[in-house]
Design a protein around this motif. Sequence first.
Motif, short mmCIF file in Angstrom:
data_model
loop_
_atom_site.label_atom_id
_atom_site.label_comp_id
_atom_site.label_asym_id
_atom_site.label_seq_id
_atom_site.Cartn_x
_atom_site.Cartn_y
_atom_site.Cartn_z
N ILE A 194 0.83 -1.20 0.00
CA ILE A 194 0.00 0.00 0.00
C ILE A 194 0.86 1.26 0.00
O ILE A 194 0.59 2.21 -0.73
CB ILE A 194 -0.95 -0.01 1.22
CG1 ILE A 194 -2.02 -1.09 1.03
CG2 ILE A 194 -1.61 1.36 1.41
CD1 ILE A 194 -2.86 -1.34 2.27
N ARG A 195 1.91 1.26 0.80
CA ARG A 195 2.80 2.43 0.87
C ARG A 195 3.44 2.72 -0.48
O ARG A 195 3.48 3.87 -0.92
CB ARG A 195 3.87 2.21 1.94
CG ARG A 195 3.37 2.38 3.37
CD ARG A 195 4.47 2.06 4.36
NE ARG A 195 4.04 2.30 5.73
CZ ARG A 195 4.73 1.94 6.80
NH1 ARG A 195 5.91 1.31 6.64
NH2 ARG A 195 4.29 2.19 8.01
N GLN A 196 3.97 1.68 -1.14
CA GLN A 196 4.63 1.92 -2.42
C GLN A 196 3.62 2.35 -3.48
O GLN A 196 3.90 3.24 -4.29
CB GLN A 196 5.38 0.67 -2.90
CG GLN A 196 6.14 0.91 -4.21
CD GLN A 196 7.00 -0.25 -4.62
OE1 GLN A 196 7.21 -1.19 -3.85
NE2 GLN A 196 7.51 -0.21 -5.84
N ALA A 197 2.44 1.73 -3.47
CA ALA A 197 1.42 2.09 -4.46
C ALA A 197 0.97 3.54 -4.27
O ALA A 197 0.80 4.28 -5.25
CB ALA A 197 0.23 1.15 -4.34
N ARG A 198 0.80 3.97 -3.03
CA ARG A 198 0.40 5.36 -2.78
C ARG A 198 1.49 6.34 -3.22
O ARG A 198 1.19 7.42 -3.74
CB ARG A 198 0.09 5.54 -1.29
CG ARG A 198 -1.17 4.83 -0.83
CD ARG A 198 -1.46 5.05 0.63
NE ARG A 198 -1.76 6.45 0.91
CZ ARG A 198 -2.04 6.93 2.13
NH1 ARG A 198 -2.04 6.11 3.16
NH2 ARG A 198 -2.32 8.19 2.30
N ALA A 199 2.75 5.94 -3.01
CA ALA A 199 3.85 6.80 -3.45
C ALA A 199 3.87 6.92 -4.96
O ALA A 199 4.10 8.01 -5.51
CB ALA A 199 5.18 6.23 -2.95
N GLU A 200 3.60 5.82 -5.67
CA GLU A 200 3.58 5.86 -7.13
C GLU A 200 2.41 6.70 -7.65
O GLU A 200 2.55 7.43 -8.63
CB GLU A 200 3.50 4.43 -7.69
CG GLU A 200 4.81 3.65 -7.50
CD GLU A 200 4.71 2.22 -7.99
OE1 GLU A 200 3.62 1.82 -8.44
OE2 GLU A 200 5.72 1.51 -7.90
N LEU A 201 1.26 6.60 -6.98
CA LEU A 201 0.13 7.43 -7.37
C LEU A 201 0.44 8.91 -7.15
O LEU A 201 0.10 9.77 -7.97
CB LEU A 201 -1.12 7.03 -6.58
CG LEU A 201 -1.84 5.77 -7.04
CD1 LEU A 201 -2.92 5.38 -6.04
CD2 LEU A 201 -2.44 5.96 -8.43
N SER A 202 1.10 9.22 -6.04
CA SER A 202 1.46 10.60 -5.74
C SER A 202 2.47 11.14 -6.75
O SER A 202 2.33 12.26 -7.26
CB SER A 202 2.05 10.69 -4.33
OG SER A 202 2.46 12.00 -4.03
N ASP A 203 3.48 10.32 -7.09
CA ASP A 203 4.48 10.74 -8.07
C ASP A 203 3.85 10.93 -9.44
O ASP A 203 4.24 11.81 -10.21
CB ASP A 203 5.60 9.70 -8.17
CG ASP A 203 6.47 9.69 -6.92
OD1 ASP A 203 6.42 10.69 -6.17
OD2 ASP A 203 7.19 8.70 -6.70
N GLY A 204 2.87 10.08 -9.77
CA GLY A 204 2.23 10.17 -11.07
C GLY A 204 1.40 11.42 -11.24
O GLY A 204 1.17 11.88 -12.36
#
Length: 216
Positions: A194-204
């Motif tokens: 969840i943490r990595q996915a949220r970071a990728e969504l934020s970066d995107g």
Amino acid sequence: MACSSCASGKPDPNNSPSWRRALWIALAVNATMFVAEMAAGVAGGSKALQADALDFLGDAANYAISLGVAGMALAWRARAALLKGGTLALLGMYVFATTAWAVWHGGTPEAEVMGVVGVAALVANAAVALMLYRFRTGDANMRSVWICSRNDAIGNVAVVLAAAGVFGTGSAWPDLIVAGTMAALGISGGVQIIRQARAELSDGRRPHVLQSGAAS
């Protein structure tokens, strides 16, 4: 003006034939092992086997989701990873709750059944984990697949050790301790995804914000 350095011009590993083939194999192995291990866990009275079977079920669903989003944009793969992370954490909490219930209401499981099925599951998961090892450093979607396979292989080793413990002590405690540990591992893995996915969504989202600011 097109960006010559954009990743869109590079081959997408999430849509490669090798990645899809690995997912299909992992899906088939996990679906088969879920049915076999859950039946054995119920018949043998083992919470550890049932916990491991639920991991197989969660992984089979996760592999199916990964196949569905293979080749899609990073945002969609990250959203799928969020779903998988949440599912893994929820399964972990469910296993923890049923294990706590069994502390007061459960009986002693059959060590022989635990050992035989645990070894078979370990062989299956080790083969899948080795096959997926080279995809472990990808995006959240790829990493979630690797984490699921790694957790299952670790869980299988623990089940075999629990079987030896039940056989040696005649007590259900080794089975319950392993089931609780596997639940904690599932919750931890879900949080990582969840943490990595949220970071990728934020970066995107950041490039779009920058572009809109530049346009104004």
